[in-house]
Design a protein around this motif. Structure first.
Motif, mmCIF file in Angstrom:
data_model
loop_
_atom_site.group_PDB
_atom_site.id
_atom_site.type_symbol
_atom_site.label_atom_id
_atom_site.label_comp_id
_atom_site.label_asym_id
_atom_site.label_seq_id
_atom_site.Cartn_x
_atom_site.Cartn_y
_atom_site.Cartn_z
ATOM 1 N N TYR A 1 -5.992 -2.657 -2.590
ATOM 2 C CA TYR A 1 -5.552 -1.269 -2.475
ATOM 3 C C TYR A 1 -4.035 -1.154 -2.299
ATOM 4 O O TYR A 1 -3.534 -0.138 -1.833
ATOM 5 C CB TYR A 1 -6.279 -0.529 -1.343
ATOM 6 N N GLY A 2 -3.322 -2.203 -2.716
ATOM 7 C CA GLY A 2 -1.872 -2.169 -2.776
ATOM 8 C C GLY A 2 -1.505 -2.305 -4.241
ATOM 9 O O GLY A 2 -1.782 -1.411 -5.047
ATOM 10 N N ASP A 3 -0.935 -3.457 -4.622
ATOM 11 C CA ASP A 3 -0.675 -3.680 -6.042
ATOM 12 C C ASP A 3 -1.967 -3.896 -6.818
ATOM 13 O O ASP A 3 -1.964 -3.912 -8.050
ATOM 14 C CB ASP A 3 0.303 -4.842 -6.254
ATOM 15 N N GLY A 4 -3.098 -4.043 -6.098
ATOM 16 C CA GLY A 4 -4.396 -4.116 -6.764
ATOM 17 C C GLY A 4 -4.980 -2.745 -7.050
ATOM 18 O O GLY A 4 -5.989 -2.626 -7.751
ATOM 19 N N GLY A 5 -4.339 -1.672 -6.538
ATOM 20 C CA GLY A 5 -4.826 -0.320 -6.762
ATOM 21 C C GLY A 5 -4.155 0.303 -7.968
ATOM 22 O O GLY A 5 -3.057 0.851 -7.858
ATOM 23 N N VAL A 6 -4.795 0.192 -9.130
ATOM 24 C CA VAL A 6 -4.201 0.662 -10.388
ATOM 25 C C VAL A 6 -5.262 1.346 -11.243
ATOM 26 O O VAL A 6 -6.457 1.259 -10.962
ATOM 27 C CB VAL A 6 -3.570 -0.510 -11.179
ATOM 28 N N ARG B 1 0.820 -1.216 0.000
ATOM 29 C CA ARG B 1 0.000 0.000 0.000
ATOM 30 C C ARG B 1 0.849 1.259 0.000
ATOM 31 O O ARG B 1 0.458 2.278 -0.586
ATOM 32 C CB ARG B 1 -0.978 -0.048 1.171
ATOM 33 N N LEU B 2 2.009 1.220 0.624
ATOM 34 C CA LEU B 2 2.934 2.351 0.547
ATOM 35 C C LEU B 2 3.402 2.539 -0.896
ATOM 36 O O LEU B 2 3.542 3.669 -1.381
ATOM 37 C CB LEU B 2 4.134 2.119 1.461
ATOM 38 N N ARG B 3 3.638 1.432 -1.576
ATOM 39 C CA ARG B 3 4.083 1.510 -2.973
ATOM 40 C C ARG B 3 2.976 2.051 -3.867
ATOM 41 O O ARG B 3 3.238 2.849 -4.777
ATOM 42 C CB ARG B 3 4.547 0.132 -3.445
ATOM 43 N N MET B 4 1.742 1.636 -3.638
ATOM 44 C CA MET B 4 0.625 2.160 -4.410
ATOM 45 C C MET B 4 0.526 3.670 -4.244
ATOM 46 O O MET B 4 0.375 4.423 -5.223
ATOM 47 C CB MET B 4 -0.681 1.484 -3.971
ATOM 48 N N THR B 5 0.638 4.144 -2.995
ATOM 49 C CA THR B 5 0.578 5.582 -2.732
ATOM 50 C C THR B 5 1.693 6.321 -3.469
ATOM 51 O O THR B 5 1.476 7.402 -4.038
ATOM 52 C CB THR B 5 0.707 5.848 -1.220
#
Length: 262
Positions: free
Chosen positions: A153-158, A118-122
């Motif tokens: 909402y991590g690597d699924g947040g695109v 999730r930090l990476r998504m942000t």
């Protein structure tokens, strides 16, 4: 699979989507794995701007070196590719000082692993916002719609998912066609969320070829009574992940208010 035609179809789809959205291109998180390598290369093939972002959080050296090798290959091959490193290790460590870390260790470890994603998504959305880019997802069909092996909402947040309709084996076929480095092609798939060398197979208990088989068996309407031995074991693993992670694969539930209450 008609590999060349599939590649051209994805590249056109990416370019058309970005053009219609009136954005400058794409941002891709680079992990050193096969999926991010193929996704970034497909994005680069559009000729639009591609920003590759490395986001280490206590990453194994092998993952970092593979990611850097791939970025160099991309830059040598495509003038539209740039890269940046955002070291999230200090952010992650500071986060840990503000949350409770007591409890069952396995549960804490998993929560922290998902926090990394999730930090990476942000971070990807921050860079996307600065440069007018779309966040390109790197999930494949087995991960996204089979076992749900990704962080919500991590690597699924695109913004869009160019390879989500491709099985893992098909991703490898495209990687060979696009001449992704052998170092990445031969590396064991890993989500890299635990800071060690554990592979996806170590975590799931089955390989991607096995999961693809189980996914097809489910689509064909097979049940546990149709299998025995290792096949039964793999089928049960697939069904467990598919059931437990279903909440990731369906739209967010909405509480609909009866009209007579409004």
């Amino acid at each position: 699979m008609q590999t060349e035609k599939v590649v051209k179809h994805i590249v056109k789809w990416l370019k058309d989507y970005a053009t219609n959205a009136k954005v400058n291109g794409f941002v891709v998180g680079i992990s050193g794995g096969i999926d991010s390598a193929v996704t970034s290369m497909l994005c680069a093939e559009t000729g639009l701007k591609v920003l590759c972002v490395e986001m280490p959080i206590h990453q194994p050296i092998s993952h970092v070196s593979r990611g850097q090798e791939h970025i160099k290959l991309l830059k040598d091959r495509y003038p539209n590719v740039t890269s940046i490193v955002t070291d999230l290790t200090p952010v992650f460590e500071e986060f840990k000082t503000e949350v409770p870390l007591d409890g069952k260790q396995a549960i804490v470890d998993m929560a922290l692993a998902n926090t990394r994603a999730r930090l990476r998504m942000t971070t990807l959305y921050y860079h996307a916002g600065l440069s007018g880019l779309l966040v390109a997802g790197t999930g494949n069909k087995v991960e996204d719609f089979g076992v749900g092996f990704y962080t919500k909402y991590g690597d699924g947040g695109v913004d869009l998912s160019p390879i989500a309709d491709l099985l893992k084996s098909e991703v490898y076929t495209i990687a060979e066609y696009l001449k992704v480095s052998d170092t990445i092609i031969n590396a064991a798939p890993s989500d890299g969320l635990f800071g060690d060398e554990r592979s996806d197979e170590d975590q799931i208990g089955a390989s991607y070829p096995e999961l693809e088989w189980a996914m097809k068996m489910k689509v064909d309407g097979k049940s546990e009574t149709d299998f025995s031995g290792r096949e039964l074991e793999v089928f049960k693993i697939f069904k467990r992940y598919n059931t437990n992670n279903l909440h990731k694969m369906i739209p967010i539930p909405i509480c609909e208010i009866p009209k007579d209450l409004l």
